[in-house]
Design a protein around this motif. Structure first.
Motif, PDB file in Angstrom:
ATOM      1  N   VAL A 121       0.855  -1.187   0.000  1.00  0.00           N
ATOM      2  CA  VAL A 121       0.000   0.000   0.000  1.00  0.00           C
ATOM      3  C   VAL A 121       0.891   1.237   0.000  1.00  0.00           C
ATOM      4  CG1 VAL A 121      -1.718  -1.286   1.323  1.00  0.00           C
ATOM      5  CG2 VAL A 121      -0.190   0.290   2.511  1.00  0.00           C
ATOM      6  N   GLY A 122       0.300   2.393  -0.303  1.00  0.00           N
ATOM      7  CA  GLY A 122       1.044   3.636  -0.274  1.00  0.00           C
ATOM      8  C   GLY A 122       1.427   4.014   1.151  1.00  0.00           C
ATOM      9  N   ALA A 123       2.486   4.814   1.278  1.00  0.00           N
ATOM     10  CA  ALA A 123       2.937   5.250   2.607  1.00  0.00           C
ATOM     11  C   ALA A 123       3.239   6.743   2.581  1.00  0.00           C
ATOM     12  CB  ALA A 123       4.178   4.478   3.031  1.00  0.00           C
ATOM     13  N   LEU A 124       2.747   7.433   3.589  1.00  0.00           N
ATOM     14  CA  LEU A 124       3.020   8.850   3.787  1.00  0.00           C
ATOM     15  C   LEU A 124       3.652   9.006   5.163  1.00  0.00           C
ATOM     16  CD1 LEU A 124       2.708  11.835   2.866  1.00  0.00           C
ATOM     17  CD2 LEU A 124       0.486  11.830   4.034  1.00  0.00           C
ATOM     18  N   ALA A 125       4.836   9.613   5.218  1.00  0.00           N
ATOM     19  CA  ALA A 125       5.521   9.823   6.484  1.00  0.00           C
ATOM     20  C   ALA A 125       5.184  11.193   7.055  1.00  0.00           C
ATOM     21  CB  ALA A 125       7.031   9.705   6.288  1.00  0.00           C
ATOM     22  N   VAL A 126       5.113  11.269   8.378  1.00  0.00           N
ATOM     23  CA  VAL A 126       5.022  12.552   9.064  1.00  0.00           C
ATOM     24  C   VAL A 126       6.356  12.767   9.783  1.00  0.00           C
ATOM     25  CG1 VAL A 126       2.523  12.469   9.288  1.00  0.00           C
ATOM     26  CG2 VAL A 126       3.934  11.548  11.126  1.00  0.00           C
ATOM     27  N   CYS A 127       6.901  13.971   9.640  1.00  0.00           N
ATOM     28  CA  CYS A 127       8.301  14.204  10.021  1.00  0.00           C
ATOM     29  C   CYS A 127       8.474  14.830  11.394  1.00  0.00           C
ATOM     30  CB  CYS A 127       8.973  15.076   8.964  1.00  0.00           C
ATOM     31  SG  CYS A 127       9.056  14.286   7.352  1.00  0.00           S
ATOM     32  N   TYR A 128       7.430  14.833  12.213  1.00  0.00           N
ATOM     33  CA  TYR A 128       7.506  15.471  13.523  1.00  0.00           C
ATOM     34  C   TYR A 128       7.481  14.450  14.663  1.00  0.00           C
ATOM     35  CZ  TYR A 128       2.564  14.549  12.808  1.00  0.00           C
ATOM     36  OH  TYR A 128       1.382  13.929  12.513  1.00  0.00           O
ATOM     37  N   GLY A 129       7.517  13.155  14.337  1.00  0.00           N
ATOM     38  CA  GLY A 129       7.343  12.119  15.349  1.00  0.00           C
ATOM     39  C   GLY A 129       8.643  11.524  15.848  1.00  0.00           C
ATOM     40  N   VAL A 130       8.678  10.203  15.989  1.00  0.00           N
ATOM     41  CA  VAL A 130       9.771   9.511  16.667  1.00  0.00           C
ATOM     42  C   VAL A 130      11.022   9.421  15.802  1.00  0.00           C
ATOM     43  CG1 VAL A 130      10.490   7.300  17.631  1.00  0.00           C
ATOM     44  CG2 VAL A 130       8.231   8.216  18.182  1.00  0.00           C
ATOM     45  N   HIS A 131      10.901   8.957  14.563  1.00  0.00           N
ATOM     46  CA  HIS A 131      12.063   8.753  13.716  1.00  0.00           C
ATOM     47  C   HIS A 131      12.355   9.991  12.877  1.00  0.00           C
ATOM     48  CE1 HIS A 131      11.699   4.054  13.897  1.00  0.00           C
ATOM     49  NE2 HIS A 131      12.093   4.602  15.026  1.00  0.00           N
ATOM     50  N   THR A 132      13.629  10.195  12.587  1.00  0.00           N
ATOM     51  CA  THR A 132      14.055  11.402  11.879  1.00  0.00           C
ATOM     52  C   THR A 132      13.575  11.395  10.428  1.00  0.00           C
ATOM     53  OG1 THR A 132      16.125  10.404  11.117  1.00  0.00           O
ATOM     54  CG2 THR A 132      16.141  11.493  13.286  1.00  0.00           C
ATOM     55  N   PRO A 133      13.439  12.582   9.816  1.00  0.00           N
ATOM     56  CA  PRO A 133      13.068  12.634   8.401  1.00  0.00           C
ATOM     57  C   PRO A 133      14.020  11.839   7.515  1.00  0.00           C
ATOM     58  CG  PRO A 133      12.841  14.799   9.385  1.00  0.00           C
ATOM     59  CD  PRO A 133      13.492  13.926  10.420  1.00  0.00           C
ATOM     60  N   GLU A 134      15.313  11.885   7.801  1.00  0.00           N
ATOM     61  CA  GLU A 134      16.280  11.156   6.985  1.00  0.00           C
ATOM     62  C   GLU A 134      16.020   9.652   7.050  1.00  0.00           C
ATOM     63  OE1 GLU A 134      17.634  15.077   8.010  1.00  0.00           O
ATOM     64  OE2 GLU A 134      17.035  13.414   9.310  1.00  0.00           O
ATOM     65  N   ARG A 135      15.719   9.179   8.224  1.00  0.00           N
ATOM     66  CA  ARG A 135      15.442   7.754   8.397  1.00  0.00           C
ATOM     67  C   ARG A 135      14.152   7.362   7.691  1.00  0.00           C
ATOM     68  NH1 ARG A 135      15.566   5.105  14.453  1.00  0.00           N
ATOM     69  NH2 ARG A 135      15.087   2.934  13.901  1.00  0.00           N
ATOM     70  N   LEU A 136      13.152   8.224   7.755  1.00  0.00           N
ATOM     71  CA  LEU A 136      11.884   7.947   7.086  1.00  0.00           C
ATOM     72  C   LEU A 136      12.036   7.970   5.572  1.00  0.00           C
ATOM     73  CD1 LEU A 136       9.597  10.136   9.360  1.00  0.00           C
ATOM     74  CD2 LEU A 136       9.754   7.639   9.375  1.00  0.00           C
ATOM     75  N   LEU A 137      12.723   8.978   5.055  1.00  0.00           N
ATOM     76  CA  LEU A 137      12.872   9.098   3.603  1.00  0.00           C
ATOM     77  C   LEU A 137      13.657   7.929   3.023  1.00  0.00           C
ATOM     78  CD1 LEU A 137      13.528  12.936   3.359  1.00  0.00           C
ATOM     79  CD2 LEU A 137      11.499  11.700   2.537  1.00  0.00           C
ATOM     80  N   ALA A 138      14.543   7.332   3.816  1.00  0.00           N
ATOM     81  CA  ALA A 138      15.291   6.170   3.351  1.00  0.00           C
ATOM     82  C   ALA A 138      14.384   4.971   3.088  1.00  0.00           C
ATOM     83  CB  ALA A 138      16.366   5.801   4.366  1.00  0.00           C
ATOM     84  N   CYS A 139      13.171   5.003   3.659  1.00  0.00           N
ATOM     85  CA  CYS A 139      12.202   3.917   3.465  1.00  0.00           C
ATOM     86  C   CYS A 139      11.358   4.111   2.204  1.00  0.00           C
ATOM     87  CB  CYS A 139      11.282   3.803   4.678  1.00  0.00           C
ATOM     88  SG  CYS A 139      12.145   3.404   6.220  1.00  0.00           S
ATOM     89  N   GLY A 140      11.509   5.238   1.527  1.00  0.00           N
ATOM     90  CA  GLY A 140      10.820   5.460   0.259  1.00  0.00           C
ATOM     91  C   GLY A 140       9.350   5.779   0.337  1.00  0.00           C
TER      92      GLY A 140
END
Length: 226
Positions: free
Chosen positions: A179-198
């Protein structure tokens, strides 16, 4: 791609509960007579089910030792700890707007059923969600079963489903469920870590989600017309 079902993580995505969870985890280890993990290590496992979190925080422990710490955690989180945990700014308004726009809303969380029901009652948000899944009633993230069950219950295809979360566990679960995934960048994991997940994108606030969905829907409409 036009989404019909929006599945939200809870802690770190809709509710700012990191401090409370970390305090309860550290206190649970102390209650069990064990040295607590670091605050960073405790924060890093937010989003996992409690059993999976215990395994990561105390990998050398046996099952009985982990159950003991988990029991102390539940006691602290549900009854003893009074650390404030509030919804993130715009959470209620964003959910109400999305529901009014016709989206189906669901929760896919590493919380226990008892913990989620308590949070839903405290915030008054229960009526906004069509369905919810918790880690103690299905497989924990990043296993896709939580999302697969929600899609089956609500009769929605993977191509119409979006997972919204603040950790790599949310994004890996989405990928495993296709399924599609949308990250929110204000939570537990850093934006860099989230963006690495695509993920499809990483937004800075809950209030940005309706506009992001509208822009993506308009782009899809233009592609169809051409």
């Amino acid at each position: 791609m036009s989404f019909a079902l929006l599945c939200f993580d809870w802690d770190g995505t809709l509710m700012d509960s990191q401090v409370r969870i970390v305090n309860c985890l550290l206190g649970a280890f102390i209650d069990a007579g064990q040295p607590p993990p670091s605050r960073a290590a405790a924060a890093d496992i937010i989003g996992l089910g409690l059993d999976e979190a215990m395994a990561r925080l105390w990998p050398t422990a046996d099952a009985a030792q982990r159950r003991l710490v988990a029991g102390h955690y539940r006691q602290r989180f549900l009854f003893a700890d009074q650390t404030p945990a509030a919804l993130f700014p715009g959470a209620r308004e964003t959910l109400e707007q999305l529901r009014a726009q016709g989206y189906l809303l669901a929760v896919a969380t590493g919380k226990s059923r008892r913990g989620l029901d308590l949070s839903l009652a405290e915030t008054g948000l229960a009526g906004l969600f069509e369905a919810t899944r918790c880690a103690d009633e299905t497989a924990s993230k990043p296993d896709p079963l939580m999302l697969l069950e929600l899609m089956d219950e609500l009769d929605v295809e993977p191509a119409q489903t979006l997972m919204i979360g603040d950790t790599e566990y949310d994004l890996h679960m989405a990928a495993n469920a296709r399924v599609g995934a949308l990250a929110v960048c204000y939570g537990v994991h850093t934006p860099e870590r989230l963006l690495a997940c695509g993920p499809l994108a990483c937004v800075q606030s809950l209030a940005a989600i309706p506009d992001w969905l509208a822009t993506r829907s308009h782009a899809a409409d233009r592609r169809l017309r051409t």
